[in-house]
Scaffold this motif. Structure first.
Motif, short mmCIF file in Angstrom:
data_model
loop_
_atom_site.label_atom_id
_atom_site.label_comp_id
_atom_site.label_asym_id
_atom_site.label_seq_id
_atom_site.Cartn_x
_atom_site.Cartn_y
_atom_site.Cartn_z
N ALA A 16 0.83 -1.19 0.00
CA ALA A 16 0.00 0.00 0.00
C ALA A 16 0.87 1.25 0.00
O ALA A 16 1.83 1.36 0.77
CB ALA A 16 -0.92 -0.01 1.21
N LYS A 19 -2.16 3.54 3.14
CA LYS A 19 -2.47 2.32 3.89
C LYS A 19 -3.93 2.20 4.29
O LYS A 19 -4.57 3.20 4.62
CB LYS A 19 -1.65 2.25 5.18
CG LYS A 19 -0.17 2.49 5.03
CD LYS A 19 0.51 1.35 4.35
CE LYS A 19 2.02 1.56 4.33
NZ LYS A 19 2.67 0.61 3.40
N TYR A 20 -4.31 0.94 4.33
CA TYR A 20 -5.58 0.57 4.93
C TYR A 20 -5.28 0.29 6.40
O TYR A 20 -4.36 -0.43 6.72
CB TYR A 20 -6.09 -0.66 4.18
CG TYR A 20 -6.89 -1.68 4.93
CD1 TYR A 20 -8.00 -1.31 5.68
CD2 TYR A 20 -6.55 -3.02 4.84
CE1 TYR A 20 -8.74 -2.27 6.33
CE2 TYR A 20 -7.30 -4.00 5.48
CZ TYR A 20 -8.38 -3.62 6.23
OH TYR A 20 -9.12 -4.56 6.86
N LYS A 23 -11.15 -0.82 10.72
CA LYS A 23 -12.31 -1.40 10.05
C LYS A 23 -13.58 -0.67 10.46
O LYS A 23 -13.73 -0.29 11.62
CB LYS A 23 -12.45 -2.88 10.44
CG LYS A 23 -11.25 -3.72 9.99
CD LYS A 23 -11.43 -5.17 10.35
CE LYS A 23 -10.12 -5.93 10.27
NZ LYS A 23 -9.56 -6.03 8.92
N SER A 35 -7.70 2.77 0.34
CA SER A 35 -6.25 2.56 0.26
C SER A 35 -5.84 2.48 -1.21
O SER A 35 -6.67 2.20 -2.08
CB SER A 35 -5.84 1.29 1.00
OG SER A 35 -6.59 0.18 0.56
N SER A 106 -1.09 -12.46 2.84
CA SER A 106 -2.54 -12.67 2.92
C SER A 106 -3.23 -12.00 1.73
O SER A 106 -4.26 -12.47 1.26
CB SER A 106 -3.11 -12.18 4.26
OG SER A 106 -2.95 -10.80 4.38
N SER A 138 -9.19 -10.96 3.36
CA SER A 138 -8.18 -10.01 3.84
C SER A 138 -8.39 -8.71 3.06
O SER A 138 -8.49 -8.74 1.83
CB SER A 138 -6.80 -10.60 3.54
OG SER A 138 -5.80 -9.67 3.83
N GLY A 139 -8.46 -7.60 3.80
CA GLY A 139 -8.77 -6.32 3.15
C GLY A 139 -7.84 -6.02 1.99
O GLY A 139 -8.27 -5.61 0.91
N SER A 140 -6.55 -6.24 2.20
CA SER A 140 -5.57 -5.90 1.16
C SER A 140 -5.68 -6.84 -0.05
O SER A 140 -5.20 -6.51 -1.13
CB SER A 140 -4.16 -5.93 1.74
OG SER A 140 -3.92 -7.16 2.39
N ARG A 143 -7.15 -5.69 -3.43
CA ARG A 143 -6.31 -4.94 -4.37
C ARG A 143 -5.47 -5.85 -5.25
O ARG A 143 -5.09 -5.48 -6.35
CB ARG A 143 -5.41 -3.95 -3.60
CG ARG A 143 -6.19 -2.96 -2.72
CD ARG A 143 -5.27 -1.95 -2.05
NE ARG A 143 -4.17 -2.59 -1.38
CZ ARG A 143 -3.86 -2.47 -0.07
NH1 ARG A 143 -4.59 -1.67 0.70
NH2 ARG A 143 -2.83 -3.10 0.44
N SER A 192 -1.57 -8.31 11.10
CA SER A 192 -2.08 -6.96 10.88
C SER A 192 -3.53 -6.83 11.33
O SER A 192 -3.94 -5.77 11.77
CB SER A 192 -1.93 -6.53 9.42
OG SER A 192 -1.97 -7.60 8.56
N MET A 196 -4.53 -4.05 13.90
CA MET A 196 -5.48 -3.03 13.49
C MET A 196 -6.61 -2.86 14.50
O MET A 196 -7.00 -1.75 14.83
CB MET A 196 -6.11 -3.46 12.19
CG MET A 196 -5.88 -2.53 11.08
SD MET A 196 -6.77 -3.22 9.69
CE MET A 196 -5.45 -3.48 8.58
N MET A 243 0.96 5.70 9.76
CA MET A 243 0.37 4.44 10.22
C MET A 243 1.21 3.84 11.35
O MET A 243 0.68 3.33 12.34
CB MET A 243 0.24 3.43 9.08
CG MET A 243 -0.36 2.11 9.54
SD MET A 243 -0.40 0.84 8.27
CE MET A 243 1.30 0.28 8.26
N ASP A 283 4.96 -2.01 5.70
CA ASP A 283 3.65 -2.46 6.18
C ASP A 283 3.77 -2.94 7.62
O ASP A 283 4.73 -2.60 8.30
CB ASP A 283 3.06 -3.50 5.23
CG ASP A 283 2.48 -2.82 3.98
OD1 ASP A 283 2.08 -1.65 4.09
OD2 ASP A 283 2.45 -3.45 2.92
N ALA A 284 2.81 -3.75 8.07
CA ALA A 284 2.84 -4.20 9.46
C ALA A 284 3.87 -5.32 9.59
O ALA A 284 3.53 -6.51 9.69
CB ALA A 284 1.45 -4.66 9.87
#
Ligand code: PMV
Length: 327
Positions: A16, A19-20, A23, A35, A106, A138-140, A143, A192, A196, A243, A283-284
């Protein structure tokens, strides 16, 4: 009763630029903020999904080891419902890079799972639908359905039907290099998702993070549309540090960096002060991703490889979206 159905897919990881984090609905896995990411050509997951009547439960082999199937079964249940078939699945997944270490396994993992499972059932879904399904793993991952530059929409609907990703530019529309400096290739202790949740609950800066997201997203959309590398890099670095500031301000603090992470960040800033166009994002996890124009990639890779504590570097360009590799 039909015979077993099988397909395989490859999805590339993404990182990202904006970043996301956080939630708006944990159950539906709806992001609190949109994101923007780039998809990486040389880090990917290959996944084969086989639905078979003889199976009594979903099974997952991740890099040849049996792994937890809870999140996987949740996503497969959504796909089984769409296909009208309740066969359980045997899933085999391989990452060509360290798993669960802040390199978005993920993201590539769930995108590959969704594309392979839908192909196995011969479900003809468009990328928006694939992305909506991947988001629920997974949110990412939403994408990673797309190549090049992608944006994930936060959406506003309670049922999440408007929370999906889309393409901003293809990989070849604006070539970019990413040099990944791996500083620790073991899985992280706080993933993550857990990180989060904790951050949203206890960082005093979280409301500000959500409030500023649209400003950063709009500036990044403009930088990408204008092919303005310095604007992209400067904003990506700022958003990443913001972040991490959020995670550092969590109670208990989430510190994903190690000494080599910080040394790599400093090496990138030093290169920049010498006139080399390079910025970082993280990232995380403890890995540092340097963003630079393709012509600077060799210099950046050489410099990062010499940073004490950097175990290896993975230079890559931007890659394609998730696709079936063998139906
Ligand atoms: O997709 P998740 O739930 O693994 O979260 C990914 C979060 C970050 O990688 C830290 C940021 C992002 O936008 O990818």
């Amino acid at each position: 009763m039909c015979a077993s159905m099988s397909a395989a897919a490859r999805a590339h990881s993404n990182i990202a630029l904006i970043k996301y984090g956080g939630k708006r609905d944990a159950k539906l896995n709806l992001p609190a903020v949109g994101s923007i990411s780039v998809t990486l050509n040389d880090l990917y997951t290959d996944t084969r999904v086989t639905f078979a009547p003889a199976l009594t439960a979903d099974r997952l082999l991740l890099d040849d080891h049996p792994a937890d199937t809870r999140r996987l079964s949740h996503v497969l249940d959504l796909i089984r419902t769409r296909a009208g078939c309740d066969y359980r699945a045997a899933v085999e997944s391989h990452n060509n890079f360290p798993t669960g270490a802040g390199l978005a396994s993920s993201a590539s993992g769930f995108a590959a799972l969704v594309v392979a499972a839908c192909a196995a059932f011969d479900l003809q879904l468009d990328n928006r639908e694939l992305s909506t399904l991947a988001r629920q793993g997974s949110g990412s991952a939403a994408r990673s359905v797309f190549g090049g530059y992608a944006e994930m929409q936060r959406g506003t609907a309670d049922d999440g039907h408007d929370a999906y990703a889309g393409s901003l530019l293809n990989a070849n529309d604006w070539p970019l290099a990413v040099v990944v400096a791996v500083t620790h290739d073991k899985a992280k202790t706080v993933d993550s998702r857990a990180g989060m949740g904790a951050t949203a609950a206890s960082s005093p800066f979280y409301p500000l993070w959500v409030e500023q997201a649209e400003t950063d997203l709009q500036a990044m959309r403009e930088a990408i549309a204008a092919r303005d590398f310095h604007a992209l890099g400067d904003l990506a670095e700022h958003n990443c540090l913001k972040m991490h500031a959020l995670m550092l301000s969590n109670r208990p603090a989430l510190v994903y960096w190690n000494p080599a992470t910080v040394a790599a960040m400093q090496a990138i800033r030093a290169l920049r002060s010498q006139g080399i166009a390079v910025y970082f994002t993280i990232d995380a996890g403890p890995q540092v991703k340097a963003l630079c124009p393709p012509e600077a990639s060799a210099t950046v890779a050489r410099t990062l490889a010499n940073v004490p504590g950097v175990e290896r570097v993975i230079p890559t360009r931007l890659g394609p979206g998730a696709h079936v590799i063998d139906a």
